[in-house]
Scaffold this active site. Structure first.
Site, PDB file in Angstrom:
ATOM      1  N   ARG A  36       0.858  -1.248   0.108  1.00  0.00           N
ATOM      2  CA  ARG A  36      -0.011  -0.016   0.123  1.00  0.00           C
ATOM      3  C   ARG A  36       0.825   1.324  -0.150  1.00  0.00           C
ATOM      4  O   ARG A  36       0.213   2.259   0.410  1.00  0.00           O
ATOM      5  CB  ARG A  36      -0.800  -0.100   1.066  1.00  0.00           C
ATOM      6  CG  ARG A  36      -2.070  -0.991   1.075  1.00  0.00           C
ATOM      7  CD  ARG A  36      -3.126  -0.975   2.144  1.00  0.00           C
ATOM      8  NE  ARG A  36      -4.222  -1.793   1.957  1.00  0.00           N
ATOM      9  CZ  ARG A  36      -4.112  -3.147   2.668  1.00  0.00           C
ATOM     10  NH1 ARG A  36      -3.264  -3.305   3.631  1.00  0.00           N
ATOM     11  NH2 ARG A  36      -5.178  -3.935   2.327  1.00  0.00           N
ATOM     12  N   GLU A  64      -4.993  16.671 -11.726  1.00  0.00           N
ATOM     13  CA  GLU A  64      -5.447  16.787 -12.998  1.00  0.00           C
ATOM     14  C   GLU A  64      -6.940  17.038 -12.854  1.00  0.00           C
ATOM     15  O   GLU A  64      -7.604  16.606 -13.720  1.00  0.00           O
ATOM     16  CB  GLU A  64      -5.022  15.729 -13.868  1.00  0.00           C
ATOM     17  CG  GLU A  64      -5.165  16.134 -15.488  1.00  0.00           C
ATOM     18  CD  GLU A  64      -4.571  15.078 -16.269  1.00  0.00           C
ATOM     19  OE1 GLU A  64      -5.424  14.563 -17.105  1.00  0.00           O
ATOM     20  OE2 GLU A  64      -3.386  14.739 -16.483  1.00  0.00           O
ATOM     21  N   ARG A  75      -3.796  21.107 -14.948  1.00  0.00           N
ATOM     22  CA  ARG A  75      -2.799  20.012 -15.226  1.00  0.00           C
ATOM     23  C   ARG A  75      -3.101  19.429 -16.655  1.00  0.00           C
ATOM     24  O   ARG A  75      -2.267  18.810 -17.495  1.00  0.00           O
ATOM     25  CB  ARG A  75      -2.574  19.106 -14.161  1.00  0.00           C
ATOM     26  CG  ARG A  75      -1.355  17.885 -14.618  1.00  0.00           C
ATOM     27  CD  ARG A  75      -0.992  17.207 -13.451  1.00  0.00           C
ATOM     28  NE  ARG A  75       0.149  16.168 -13.547  1.00  0.00           N
ATOM     29  CZ  ARG A  75       0.625  15.576 -12.967  1.00  0.00           C
ATOM     30  NH1 ARG A  75       0.426  15.254 -11.665  1.00  0.00           N
ATOM     31  NH2 ARG A  75       1.417  14.399 -13.160  1.00  0.00           N
ATOM     32  N   HIS A  86       6.362   7.359 -27.955  1.00  0.00           N
ATOM     33  CA  HIS A  86       5.099   8.393 -27.309  1.00  0.00           C
ATOM     34  C   HIS A  86       5.582   9.807 -27.948  1.00  0.00           C
ATOM     35  O   HIS A  86       4.472  10.300 -28.353  1.00  0.00           O
ATOM     36  CB  HIS A  86       5.548   8.434 -25.926  1.00  0.00           C
ATOM     37  CG  HIS A  86       4.665   9.527 -25.211  1.00  0.00           C
ATOM     38  ND1 HIS A  86       3.136   9.243 -25.290  1.00  0.00           N
ATOM     39  CD2 HIS A  86       4.826  10.572 -24.380  1.00  0.00           C
ATOM     40  CE1 HIS A  86       2.466  10.297 -24.695  1.00  0.00           C
ATOM     41  NE2 HIS A  86       3.570  11.040 -24.086  1.00  0.00           N
ATOM     42  N   HIS A 100      -2.228  14.911 -26.849  1.00  0.00           N
ATOM     43  CA  HIS A 100      -1.856  13.734 -26.090  1.00  0.00           C
ATOM     44  C   HIS A 100      -3.394  12.807 -26.581  1.00  0.00           C
ATOM     45  O   HIS A 100      -3.248  11.602 -26.669  1.00  0.00           O
ATOM     46  CB  HIS A 100      -1.722  13.661 -24.776  1.00  0.00           C
ATOM     47  CG  HIS A 100      -0.465  14.008 -24.514  1.00  0.00           C
ATOM     48  ND1 HIS A 100       0.287  15.006 -24.881  1.00  0.00           N
ATOM     49  CD2 HIS A 100       0.598  13.224 -23.701  1.00  0.00           C
ATOM     50  CE1 HIS A 100       1.541  15.226 -24.360  1.00  0.00           C
ATOM     51  NE2 HIS A 100       1.632  14.251 -23.748  1.00  0.00           N
ATOM     52  N   ASN A 123      -1.404  18.086 -21.807  1.00  0.00           N
ATOM     53  CA  ASN A 123      -1.796  16.825 -22.521  1.00  0.00           C
ATOM     54  C   ASN A 123      -2.125  17.210 -24.076  1.00  0.00           C
ATOM     55  O   ASN A 123      -2.977  16.747 -24.761  1.00  0.00           O
ATOM     56  CB  ASN A 123      -2.912  16.042 -21.981  1.00  0.00           C
ATOM     57  CG  ASN A 123      -2.446  15.032 -20.724  1.00  0.00           C
ATOM     58  OD1 ASN A 123      -1.488  14.650 -20.902  1.00  0.00           O
ATOM     59  ND2 ASN A 123      -3.293  15.313 -19.727  1.00  0.00           N
ATOM     60  N   LYS A 128       6.565  22.516 -15.607  1.00  0.00           N
ATOM     61  CA  LYS A 128       5.757  21.330 -15.153  1.00  0.00           C
ATOM     62  C   LYS A 128       5.581  21.555 -13.606  1.00  0.00           C
ATOM     63  O   LYS A 128       4.622  21.181 -13.109  1.00  0.00           O
ATOM     64  CB  LYS A 128       6.480  19.891 -15.536  1.00  0.00           C
ATOM     65  CG  LYS A 128       5.330  18.767 -14.965  1.00  0.00           C
ATOM     66  CD  LYS A 128       5.458  17.513 -15.932  1.00  0.00           C
ATOM     67  CE  LYS A 128       4.372  16.467 -15.484  1.00  0.00           C
ATOM     68  NZ  LYS A 128       4.550  15.215 -16.279  1.00  0.00           N
ATOM     69  N   HIS A 133      -2.482   9.395 -27.915  1.00  0.00           N
ATOM     70  CA  HIS A 133      -2.542   8.368 -27.394  1.00  0.00           C
ATOM     71  C   HIS A 133      -3.522   7.150 -28.321  1.00  0.00           C
ATOM     72  O   HIS A 133      -3.179   6.001 -28.464  1.00  0.00           O
ATOM     73  CB  HIS A 133      -3.202   8.419 -26.249  1.00  0.00           C
ATOM     74  CG  HIS A 133      -2.422   8.991 -24.864  1.00  0.00           C
ATOM     75  ND1 HIS A 133      -2.988   9.308 -23.759  1.00  0.00           N
ATOM     76  CD2 HIS A 133      -0.986   9.229 -24.824  1.00  0.00           C
ATOM     77  CE1 HIS A 133      -1.801   9.638 -22.878  1.00  0.00           C
ATOM     78  NE2 HIS A 133      -0.690   9.601 -23.667  1.00  0.00           N
ATOM     79  N   GLU A 163       7.885  16.836 -26.176  1.00  0.00           N
ATOM     80  CA  GLU A 163       7.375  17.425 -24.998  1.00  0.00           C
ATOM     81  C   GLU A 163       7.850  18.635 -24.587  1.00  0.00           C
ATOM     82  O   GLU A 163       6.964  19.579 -23.874  1.00  0.00           O
ATOM     83  CB  GLU A 163       7.519  16.345 -23.683  1.00  0.00           C
ATOM     84  CG  GLU A 163       6.955  14.881 -24.144  1.00  0.00           C
ATOM     85  CD  GLU A 163       5.305  15.086 -23.848  1.00  0.00           C
ATOM     86  OE1 GLU A 163       5.076  15.896 -23.335  1.00  0.00           O
ATOM     87  OE2 GLU A 163       4.719  14.214 -23.570  1.00  0.00           O
ATOM     88  N   LYS A 219       2.605  10.822 -12.025  1.00  0.00           N
ATOM     89  CA  LYS A 219       1.676  10.137 -12.766  1.00  0.00           C
ATOM     90  C   LYS A 219       2.338   8.597 -13.138  1.00  0.00           C
ATOM     91  O   LYS A 219       3.346   8.673 -13.342  1.00  0.00           O
ATOM     92  CB  LYS A 219       1.532  10.593 -14.176  1.00  0.00           C
ATOM     93  CG  LYS A 219       0.370  11.572 -14.072  1.00  0.00           C
ATOM     94  CD  LYS A 219      -0.153  12.235 -15.411  1.00  0.00           C
ATOM     95  CE  LYS A 219      -1.195  13.185 -15.559  1.00  0.00           C
ATOM     96  NZ  LYS A 219      -1.617  13.322 -16.866  1.00  0.00           N
TER      97      LYS A 219
END
Length: 440
Positions: free
Chosen positions: A197, A313, A317, A341, A324, A321, A303, A328, A261, A219
């Site tokens: 955990r 997000e 935030r 990517h 993206h 993207n 960032k 994606h 990026e 992330k």
């Protein structure tokens, strides 16, 4: 190769703090407000309407005093990610893997698990192991070597990390270390978030993509056959250690992928940085150390500011993207690992900018400059031929930015460095963009 002057001065041994300077404008009320953190928490959850973000200069304060205990430290910059009690530093500089004290100060307990891949293991695992144990024989280091590639960013590969941690009887006082690019960082971070955990972890990115983006902000996660990064958690590292010397072994294609990026930050929020990139792209591609260090520093500053305002997000935030959602879809549709990517994001940014232009939100100059800089960086500006309109739509329908069945997108609006995160746009413009870039 000469490097043009940067928008803000480069400081040797400097510590950077970022003061948030974003504004929120409401189309219905016509006001502009500088956001405090409490303000953003209130507006960031709004699902209807548009979150609009204007480019404002980041206030950067730098001290000439050394940031490390040892005056001969190689750390050139420290960027702090301000998250209260969970804040952490991003160390940037050459030769940082040869700084044992730097790494050891963030190790909790006496047990360490280094997660890396088959490409990075022969290059840097021994060096990291020595840094972790130098002068401290009480620390024991285990390692797990994963296959290299986006196609292995899945539950089956993730289980190898858990297997190693359980077999070696690691406990809650252990520290995981991610040594590699974005895939390794995402999987190691997710494993650290879930094992017992939650255990501590450190990011040591070895690709430009990971240095400027994926290693910062917490992330973590894995892919699903139906969509990228759909399974994961927000989980912050103890520190990010960016040894810029590791870029010396990075293939040219991977370097270009990371530059995508970097360009993104200029488009969405930092016009001065975009202009610097236009002047200095040849130096970046030639791996000029000063140019690379500045690009990494400025990207991390951007960032860190965004993450400090909107860690999970809820609004701001999401603007990180840009491109993206389209990108994606390309990665998923083409098959994980076929496109890097950054390559997919580059084509995706071109599509997002095209849609922004069709909506009348930006002028043709921004569209042309986006195409020019990405082509200069040797990045693709169109999706692969196998991507169809239906493939895009089917994959985008399960994107993480969908809310109540509404696909929200990050689009440019206004002068360079301004963007919106919105579901309030003409669907015909999206259809026109998809048809323009797809053969069927």
């Amino acid at each position: 190769m000469a490097v043009a002057s940067s928008p803000s001065s480069l400081h040797s041994h400097s510590k950077t703090s970022v003061t948030p300077r974003h504004s929120f404008s409401s189309p219905s009320r016509g006001f502009v407000k500088i956001l405090s953190r409490s303000d953003f928490c209130a507006v960031g959850r709004v699902r209807a309407g548009t979150l609009r973000f204007h480019a404002n200069p980041i206030k950067v304060s730098a001290s000439a005093a050394p940031v490390m205990d040892k005056p001969d430290s190689r750390v050139s910059t420290v960027v702090d990610v301000d998250l209260g009690t969970r804040s952490y530093p991003i160390y940037i500089g050459p030769g940082l893997l040869d700084e044992p004290d730097l790494l050891q100060r963030h190790v909790h307990g006496k047990r360490v698990l280094v997660v890396t891949n088959t490409t990075i293991e022969p290059l840097y695992l021994d060096k990291v192991t020595k840094a972790l144990t130098h002068g401290n024989e009480s620390i024991s280091v285990e390692s797990v070597i994963l296959p290299d590639g986006e196609q292995y960013k899945n539950m089956e590969t993730l289980m190898k990390v858990f297997d190693k941690a359980i077999e070696t009887r690691l406990d809650r006082r252990c520290t995981f270390v991610a040594l590699g690019g974005g895939v390794i960082g995402d999987m190691c971070g997710f494993a650290a978030a879930a094992f017992l955990r939650g255990v501590n972890f450190i990011q040591i990115p070895t690709t430009l993509m990971a240095m400027v983006d994926s290693s910062v902000g917490g992330k973590t996660g894995i892919n699903h056959p139906l969509g990228k990064n759909l399974i994961g958690a927000f989980y912050q590292p103890q520190c990010v250690l960016v040894d810029t010397d590791t870029l010396n072994t990075l293939p040219d294609r991977e370097l270009a992928s990371g530059i995508a990026e970097v360009v993104k930050y200029g488009l969405i929020r930092d016009a001065a940085f975009f202009e610097w990139l236009e002047k200095n792209m040849p130096a970046l591609l030639a791996r000029d150390p000063s140019a690379l260090s500045y690009a990494i520093k400025r990207s991390c500053e951007n960032k860190a500011e965004v993450v400090s305002l909107d860690e999970k997000e809820s609004g701001l935030r999401a603007t990180l993207n840009l491109g993206h959602t389209f990108g994606h879809a390309i990665e998923t549709g083409a098959g994980y690992g076929q496109w890097l990517h950054g390559e997919a994001v580059a084509a995706g940014m071109v599509m997002a900018v095209d849609m922004s232009f069709r909506l009348g939100w930006i002028d043709e100059t921004i569209q042309r400059r986006t195409l020019d800089i990405l082509q200069q960086a040797n990045l693709p500006i169109t999706p692969p031929d196998m991507m169809t309109v239906d493939k895009f739509k089917n994959t985008m329908a399960v994107d993480k930015k969908v809310a109540d069945g509404l696909l929200r997108l990050i689009l440019l609006k206004g002068p360079l460095g301004n963007c919106v995160f919105t579901g309030d746009y003409d669907r015909n413009a999206l259809d026109e963009t998809l048809r323009a870039f797809c053969k069927s």
